[in-house]
Design a protein around this motif. Structure first.
Motif, mmCIF file in Angstrom:
data_model
loop_
_atom_site.group_PDB
_atom_site.id
_atom_site.type_symbol
_atom_site.label_atom_id
_atom_site.label_comp_id
_atom_site.label_asym_id
_atom_site.label_seq_id
_atom_site.Cartn_x
_atom_site.Cartn_y
_atom_site.Cartn_z
ATOM 1 N N THR A 221 -0.420 7.373 -6.544
ATOM 2 C CA THR A 221 -0.242 5.920 -6.682
ATOM 3 C C THR A 221 0.065 5.284 -5.333
ATOM 4 N N GLY A 222 0.912 5.939 -4.547
ATOM 5 C CA GLY A 222 1.235 5.406 -3.227
ATOM 6 C C GLY A 222 0.047 5.421 -2.293
ATOM 7 N N HIS A 223 -0.690 6.536 -2.287
ATOM 8 C CA HIS A 223 -1.873 6.617 -1.423
ATOM 9 C C HIS A 223 -2.911 5.558 -1.804
ATOM 10 N N GLN A 224 -3.049 5.296 -3.101
ATOM 11 C CA GLN A 224 -4.032 4.295 -3.509
ATOM 12 C C GLN A 224 -3.621 2.906 -3.050
ATOM 13 N N ARG A 225 -2.329 2.588 -3.127
ATOM 14 C CA ARG A 225 -1.902 1.264 -2.648
ATOM 15 C C ARG A 225 -2.164 1.124 -1.151
ATOM 16 N N VAL A 226 -1.864 2.160 -0.387
ATOM 17 C CA VAL A 226 -2.128 2.088 1.056
ATOM 18 C C VAL A 226 -3.621 1.911 1.312
ATOM 19 N N ALA A 227 -4.461 2.623 0.569
ATOM 20 C CA ALA A 227 -5.915 2.465 0.724
ATOM 21 C C ALA A 227 -6.334 1.034 0.425
ATOM 22 N N ASP A 228 -5.761 0.427 -0.612
ATOM 23 C CA ASP A 228 -6.091 -0.960 -0.950
ATOM 24 C C ASP A 228 -5.657 -1.919 0.159
ATOM 25 N N LEU A 229 -4.457 -1.673 0.702
ATOM 26 C CA LEU A 229 -3.990 -2.514 1.809
ATOM 27 C C LEU A 229 -4.896 -2.376 3.027
ATOM 28 N N ALA A 230 -5.305 -1.133 3.330
ATOM 29 C CA ALA A 230 -6.165 -0.898 4.488
ATOM 30 C C ALA A 230 -7.548 -1.493 4.280
ATOM 31 N N LEU A 231 -8.073 -1.394 3.071
ATOM 32 C CA LEU A 231 -9.399 -1.937 2.799
ATOM 33 C C LEU A 231 -9.407 -3.455 2.971
ATOM 34 N N HIS A 232 -8.318 -4.103 2.605
ATOM 35 C CA HIS A 232 -8.207 -5.553 2.792
ATOM 36 C C HIS A 232 -8.171 -5.904 4.276
ATOM 37 N N ALA A 233 -7.401 -5.132 5.065
ATOM 38 C CA ALA A 233 -7.244 -5.434 6.488
ATOM 39 C C ALA A 233 -8.486 -5.099 7.297
ATOM 40 N N ILE A 234 -9.181 -4.032 6.918
ATOM 41 C CA ILE A 234 -10.287 -3.524 7.729
ATOM 42 C C ILE A 234 -11.633 -4.076 7.289
ATOM 43 N N ALA A 235 -11.829 -4.202 5.970
ATOM 44 C CA ALA A 235 -13.143 -4.588 5.442
ATOM 45 C C ALA A 235 -13.127 -5.947 4.755
ATOM 46 N N ASP A 236 -12.014 -6.682 4.887
ATOM 47 C CA ASP A 236 -11.904 -8.013 4.293
ATOM 48 C C ASP A 236 -12.140 -7.972 2.781
ATOM 49 N N ALA A 237 -11.739 -6.879 2.150
ATOM 50 C CA ALA A 237 -11.799 -6.775 0.695
ATOM 51 C C ALA A 237 -10.689 -7.622 0.088
ATOM 52 N N PRO A 238 -10.729 -7.888 -1.213
ATOM 53 C CA PRO A 238 -9.651 -8.649 -1.846
ATOM 54 C C PRO A 238 -8.289 -8.009 -1.590
ATOM 55 N N ALA A 239 -7.268 -8.831 -1.576
ATOM 56 C CA ALA A 239 -5.920 -8.325 -1.344
ATOM 57 C C ALA A 239 -5.538 -7.305 -2.407
ATOM 58 N N ALA A 240 -4.712 -6.341 -2.016
ATOM 59 C CA ALA A 240 -4.265 -5.311 -2.952
ATOM 60 C C ALA A 240 -3.511 -5.950 -4.107
#
Length: 261
Positions: A185-204
């Motif tokens: 669960t923690g790793h997935q949240r970090v991945a979501d945060l990183a995807l938002h910062a790096i690829a301009d994906a929706p916010a986690a």
């Protein structure tokens, strides 16, 4: 077809993915936040071939990441288009921790990567201090290191994910039994945060606060026996959990566009 994405992670146990043994659906093919980020990049860019490598090894200090892993990342053929860096968590546990002394060689590394036309993203280490011995000291040092990383990212216009100071990730439900490494669960949240910062994906998405019951004395004693004492033993004998270990994904691995979690 869009330009290929070749993403490589460098760092310590956090980037290696320790603690991510999967959820009820099973362990992901690419575990850890970095592997989950690679899968997310493939989902966000379905027309782009995505490849992934992970050179992170548990126990590494920042110097070892920059001296060994960065050289290996830049030597990959074809060259990476994106590198994530997350290290310093082991350094801040050392008596000699000095964020200014650590940030100088990292900035030199940033210049080296950017000169090659490669994107370089920074992440602050996860902060396990809420449930660890000497938690206040670890938290203060983690905040200092996160601040130094944030300043560097701002100076160099780099994507930055401030994992250390995320207002949710200190909670118990994001951490594995050793309280030092995140769970799935923690790793997935970090991945979501990183995807938002790096690829301009929706916010986690904002996680639901599922507060765990207060630990009882037998559980605390078991934790110290199974996790704290072995860690102290390694410090006393100057051993690392990463001794003899090598990277889990040392060469380019194709990434599927469908998520594994």
């Amino acid at each position: 077809m869009s330009d290929p994405i070749r993403y490589v992670a460098i760092g310590d146990s956090f980037s290696e993915g320790i603690g991510d043994v999967g959820d009820a659906t099973g362990a992901p093919a690419l575990p850890g936040w970095a592997g989950r980020l690679a899968t997310g990049l493939a989902a966000v860019h379905p027309d782009a071939p995505v490849s992934y490598a992970n050179l992170a090894v548990r126990g590494r200090l920042l110097a070892g990441v920059l001296d060994g892993q960065l050289d290996a990342a830049l030597a990959l053929d074809p060259a990476p288009t994106l590198i994530t860096f997350c290290a310093g968590g082991n350094d801040l546990l050392r008596p000699s921790f000095d964020p200014d002394a650590l940030i100088a060689p990292l900035e030199t590394a940033v210049e080296r990567v950017l000169a090659r036309g490669i994107r370089f993203a920074l992440l602050s280490p996860a902060d396990p201090s809420a449930r660890l011995p000497l938690g206040s000291l670890i938290n203060n040092r983690g905040n200092a290191w996160a601040g130094a990383l944030g300043d560097l990212a701002q100076r160099r216009d780099l994507p930055f994910v401030d994992v250390s100071r995320d207002r949710h990730l200190g909670r118990a439900e994001f951490w594995s039994d050793d309280r030092l490494h995140m769970n799935a669960t923690g790793h997935q949240r970090v991945a979501d945060l990183a995807l938002h910062a790096i690829a301009d994906a929706p916010a986690a998405p904002e996680p639901v606060d599922a507060r765990a019951a207060r630990a009882r004395l037998p559980e605390e004693l078991r934790y110290y026996r199974d996790h704290v004492l072995p860690w102290v033993g390694r410090r006393v004998t100057r051993r690392s959990s990463g001794d003899g270990r090598s990277a889990t994904f040392p060469t380019w691995t194709p990434v599927r566009s469908t998520p594994d979690h």
